[in-house]
Design an enzyme around this catalytic site. Structure first.
Site, short mmCIF file in Angstrom:
data_model
loop_
_atom_site.label_atom_id
_atom_site.label_comp_id
_atom_site.label_asym_id
_atom_site.label_seq_id
_atom_site.Cartn_x
_atom_site.Cartn_y
_atom_site.Cartn_z
N CYS A 2 9.82 -1.93 3.33
CA CYS A 2 8.51 -1.31 3.53
C CYS A 2 8.63 0.19 3.84
O CYS A 2 9.58 0.62 4.48
CB CYS A 2 7.81 -1.97 4.70
SG CYS A 2 7.55 -3.72 4.46
N ARG A 27 13.44 2.37 -1.98
CA ARG A 27 13.78 1.43 -0.91
C ARG A 27 13.53 -0.02 -1.31
O ARG A 27 14.02 -0.93 -0.66
CB ARG A 27 12.97 1.76 0.35
CG ARG A 27 13.22 3.16 0.87
CD ARG A 27 12.30 3.48 2.01
NE ARG A 27 12.57 2.64 3.15
CZ ARG A 27 13.42 2.94 4.12
NH1 ARG A 27 14.07 4.09 4.07
NH2 ARG A 27 13.63 2.14 5.12
N TRP A 73 7.26 -4.80 1.31
CA TRP A 73 8.29 -5.74 0.86
C TRP A 73 7.98 -7.03 1.63
O TRP A 73 8.14 -7.07 2.85
CB TRP A 73 9.66 -5.19 1.22
CG TRP A 73 10.82 -5.82 0.51
CD1 TRP A 73 11.30 -5.50 -0.73
CD2 TRP A 73 11.67 -6.85 1.02
NE1 TRP A 73 12.40 -6.26 -1.02
CE2 TRP A 73 12.65 -7.09 0.01
CE3 TRP A 73 11.71 -7.60 2.19
CZ2 TRP A 73 13.66 -8.05 0.17
CZ3 TRP A 73 12.72 -8.55 2.35
CH2 TRP A 73 13.67 -8.76 1.34
N ASN A 99 5.50 -1.37 9.36
CA ASN A 99 6.83 -1.85 8.98
C ASN A 99 7.35 -2.67 10.15
O ASN A 99 7.21 -2.25 11.30
CB ASN A 99 7.80 -0.69 8.74
CG ASN A 99 7.46 0.12 7.51
OD1 ASN A 99 6.57 -0.25 6.74
ND2 ASN A 99 8.15 1.23 7.33
N GLY A 100 8.01 -3.78 9.86
CA GLY A 100 8.56 -4.60 10.94
C GLY A 100 7.90 -5.97 10.93
O GLY A 100 7.28 -6.37 9.94
N GLU A 479 34.20 -4.98 -2.80
CA GLU A 479 33.14 -4.03 -3.13
C GLU A 479 32.93 -3.96 -4.64
O GLU A 479 31.79 -3.85 -5.11
CB GLU A 479 33.49 -2.65 -2.55
CG GLU A 479 32.57 -1.53 -2.96
CD GLU A 479 31.10 -1.72 -2.58
OE1 GLU A 479 30.77 -2.66 -1.85
OE2 GLU A 479 30.28 -0.91 -3.05
N LYS A 483 29.40 -4.73 -6.48
CA LYS A 483 28.71 -3.78 -7.37
C LYS A 483 28.31 -4.49 -8.67
O LYS A 483 27.19 -4.34 -9.14
CB LYS A 483 29.59 -2.58 -7.72
CG LYS A 483 29.71 -1.49 -6.69
CD LYS A 483 28.48 -0.67 -6.42
CE LYS A 483 27.59 -1.27 -5.41
NZ LYS A 483 27.91 -1.30 -4.05
N GLU A 486 25.43 -6.94 -7.98
CA GLU A 486 24.16 -6.28 -7.64
C GLU A 486 23.45 -5.69 -8.85
O GLU A 486 22.25 -5.85 -8.99
CB GLU A 486 24.41 -5.12 -6.66
CG GLU A 486 24.60 -5.53 -5.24
CD GLU A 486 24.72 -4.30 -4.33
OE1 GLU A 486 25.62 -3.48 -4.55
OE2 GLU A 486 23.90 -4.16 -3.42
N HIS A 502 45.70 -20.73 -4.46
CA HIS A 502 45.27 -21.73 -3.48
C HIS A 502 43.91 -22.33 -3.83
O HIS A 502 43.27 -22.95 -2.99
CB HIS A 502 45.25 -21.12 -2.07
CG HIS A 502 46.61 -20.69 -1.60
ND1 HIS A 502 47.63 -21.58 -1.37
CD2 HIS A 502 47.13 -19.46 -1.37
CE1 HIS A 502 48.72 -20.92 -1.00
NE2 HIS A 502 48.42 -19.62 -0.99
N LYS A 598 16.89 -1.04 -0.50
CA LYS A 598 17.90 -0.06 -0.10
C LYS A 598 18.25 -0.19 1.37
O LYS A 598 19.40 -0.05 1.76
CB LYS A 598 17.37 1.36 -0.39
CG LYS A 598 18.36 2.46 -0.08
CD LYS A 598 19.58 2.37 -0.96
CE LYS A 598 20.65 3.39 -0.65
NZ LYS A 598 21.95 3.01 -1.24
C1 AGP Z 1 25.22 -1.95 -1.14
O1 AGP Z 1 25.37 -1.74 -2.50
C2 AGP Z 1 24.17 -2.90 -0.80
N1 AGP Z 1 22.91 -2.45 -1.28
C3 AGP Z 1 24.15 -3.48 0.60
O2 AGP Z 1 25.20 -4.39 0.69
C4 AGP Z 1 24.23 -2.50 1.78
O3 AGP Z 1 25.51 -1.93 1.84
C5 AGP Z 1 23.91 -3.25 3.10
O4 AGP Z 1 22.62 -3.78 3.03
C6 AGP Z 1 24.05 -2.37 4.32
O5 AGP Z 1 23.22 -1.25 4.24
P1 AGP Z 1 23.44 0.00 5.20
O6 AGP Z 1 24.73 0.61 4.79
O7 AGP Z 1 22.26 0.88 4.92
O8 AGP Z 1 23.48 -0.51 6.59
#
Ligand code: AGP
Length: 603
Positions: A2, A27, A73, A99-100, A479, A483, A486, A502, A598
């Site tokens: 949001c 976001r 959101w 927001n919240g 990571e 990527k 995602e 294993h 985001k």
């Molecule tokens: C990263 O590509 C992701 N969008 C997600 O895992 C992100 O790193 C995670 O939500 C933590 O976000 P932050 O770094 O803003 O705390």
């Protein structure tokens, strides 16, 4: 997630609000709305979908000098026009964006319904509009009265048709930033919505409320004690939020990494003493020497960066260091040891789980440093001190440059901790030389984009992929898989290369490719043998290595060699390009992948 925008001034609020909402689109959201006040009349317009759809639906003549707007959101109630913010009271006098989460919403909704109030939406937010209107007082006092009934988290902005030219905002756990303009005041939950209008901002603290008009603002606690607030200059620039000729923010941010890494290093290296200068640590050498253990906390990619960072700290400072998902840590009633240094990692600085973990540590008397990208964010402010990553704003939902720069920030911290302990100056200078070379080396990897895109073409056709690495390579494999998942929606899993045999090896066949990290380090031969195991089962292998592997893998991307402690930083770069190009080939919405936001500001 949001987003909030607010405006009070002399211009027409509508274009300011719509432009602000567009800046918050990155976001992630599912619906949007605006409420504006003109000549004592409140008008509200809301629409499910994109901000441009809301803009298209707005009647031409809608205008106002005071307004609030929101991107939602969904948490309580499905995405719909009805559930979009702003929410109003039954008389259409008070409008609220929030927001919240109002945790006692069910109870308050039942109470209002019993009193004959008809609730128009399924949201938790709507109760705020009714409670404020029913307080039947001046707006500021009415907001205080309503907040006294509410438990939960909020950043909110409220306007009242009886008080044109005034906005009331409040914060408890969700950011509210006031932007100071020329005969105008702005409000936003993220500076992205402010940078085009002003560089001067004031951050509300939890438990604070502010009353704004076109010329000034004043802040106070929820129980009406005035608070002093200073404004600060923001570092973000408007162009940080523009594509700058790139097709996607994700590519812009990947290509921006030489510059971003240089930003993380700027002014922090002390070659003469072989150490790093980190001004925000707030712990002196004696206090840092007393640390016996390090525990890094973060979520998603920030957690993976923390795992890599823990390795670097252990290597350079010879301190036992671990990392844990902040989302798990906060719920397991952790033992907080006085000689453990906790480090919270976050790009946005607003991730609710990470913030809650920081609060848990501090509640139990522990010390937390932040490794955070967004200056002045909630996590940065909740920590005892820390290091700003200085990667610059990251707009694409998938983290790339911040991940890389966070690893660099950890290398600086590890160097600093090491030099306070047993790391000699020559060793420190070796690391500094490695760090200084990184921007140029990253540039060389990025120059191979075309070749990496070719590998992404065949990876993009796979039903899934494995990513493998050993020890320092494992967080990078995690990571890399994250990527790909995602942005391309291809199922990808990361394993320590040693774990393949294993269990996961059972899945390997011609249709499941593996991306293997095979650096020229002490584990090189072990990694080669893992690649052989995969190929013996018919699996295709793309290796990321320091030199060609003589036919060992189906394809190899060669990256420059750094110092062993810094190699993971470079090994991760091709994996970002791989994910990006696979996603583009599949026609995905790379900057705003489905179901993701985001900054995850809810549980
Ligand atoms: C990263 O590509 C992701 N969008 C997600 O895992 C992100 O790193 C995670 O939500 C933590 O976000 P932050 O770094 O803003 O705390």
């Amino acid at each position: 997630m949001c987003g909030i925008v607010g405006y009070v001034g002399r211009q027409d609020a509508v274009p300011v609000l719509l432009e602000g909402l567009q800046r918050l689109e990155y976001r992630g959201y599912d619906s949007a709305g605006v409420a504006v006040l003109k000549n004592g009349t409140l008008r509200t317009h809301k629409a499910q979908g994109r901000v441009r759809e809301l803009a298209a639906e707005l009647p031409r003549r809608v205008a106002g000098e005071t307004g609030i707007a929101h991107t939602r959101w969904a948490t309580h109630g499905a995405p719909s026009d009805r559930n979009a913010h702003p929410h109003t009271d039954a008389g259409g006098r008070v409008a609220v964006v929030h927001n919240g989460i109002v945790e006692n919403a069910a109870e308050l909704r039942a109470e209002l319904a019993e009193d004959g109030v008809v609730l128009e939406s399924d949201t938790d937010t709507e109760v705020l509009a009714h409670l404020i209107a029913r307080a039947d007082d001046e707006l500021e006092a009415a907001v205080r009265a309503a907040l006294a009934r509410v438990t939960g988290t909020y950043g909110l902005a409220v306007l009242d048709a009886r008080e044109p030219g005034r906005l009331v905002v409040a914060r408890n756990g969700s950011p509210v930033i006031i932007g100071v303009g020329e005969k105008a005041m702005f409000v936003a939950s993220d500076v992205a919505a402010l940078v085009r209008h002003t560089q001067r901002v004031a951050h509300l603290d939890d438990g604070e409320l502010a009353v704004l008009d076109a010329h000034s603002f004043r802040t106070s606690t929820f129980d009406a004690r005035a608070t002093a607030k200073t404004t600060t200059e923001i570092v973000q620039r408007p162009e940080d939020y523009d594509l700058g000729g790139h097709g996607h923010f994700l590519r812009k941010e990947i290509l921006d990494q030489p510059e971003a890494v240089a930003g993380t290093l700027r002014g922090r290296l002390e070659p003469r003493f072989g150490t790093a200068h980190l001004g925000g640590l707030t712990l002196d050498a004696r206090e840092l020497r007393a640390v016996r253990r390090v525990c890094v906390l973060g979520c998603g990619s920030a957690y993976y960066a923390g795992l890599a960072g823990a390795h670097t700290i252990e290597s350079l400072a010879r301190l036992p260091a671990t990392a844990e998902p902040a989302s798990e840590f906060r719920y397991r009633d952790p033992v907080i040891a006085p000689d453990t240094l906790y480090i919270a990692v976050s790009q946005s600085g607003e991730t609710y789980d990470t913030l809650a973990a920081v609060q848990e540590v501090r509640r139990k008397g522990g010390r937390v440093l932040g490794v955070v990208n967004v200056v002045g964010s909630s996590i940065a402010r909740a920590c005892d001190g820390g290091i700003y990553v200085h990667a610059g704003p990251e707009v694409s939902v998938a983290s790339t440059k911040t991940f890389t720069c966070t690893l660099v920030a950890f290398a600086l911290l590890a160097l600093h901790l090491g030099r306070i302990r047993d790391l000699g100056p020559a060793e420190g200078q070796r690391i500094i030389a490695g760090l200084e070379a990184l921007p140029g080396q990253i540039g060389r990897i990025l120059a191979a984009e075309e070749e990496i895109a070719e590998h992404a073409a065949w990876l993009g056709e796979a039903r899934g992929a494995f990513y493998i690495g050993r020890v320092r390579g494992y967080p990078i494999a995690l990571e890399g898989a994250q990527k790909l998942k995602e942005v391309s929606y291809i199922h990808a899993e990361a394993y320590p290369a040693s774990e393949l045999k294993h269990g996961p090896l059972a899945l390997v066949d011609e249709e499941l490719p593996t991306v293997a990290l095979v650096p020229d380090d002490a584990l090189h031969e072990k990694n080669r043998s893992s690649v052989e195991q995969v190929r013996a089962r018919g699996g295709r292998v793309l290796a990321i290595a320091h030199r060609p592997l003589d036919g060992l893998a189906d394809a190899t991307v060669v990256v420059p060699r750094s110092e062993p402690e810094l190699d993971p930083i470079l090994l991760g770069i091709p994996l970002q390009l791989l994910a990006y190009h696979a996603a583009v080939a599949l026609g995905r919405d790379v900057d705003q992948p489905r179901n993701l936001a985001k900054s995850v500001t809810v549980e």
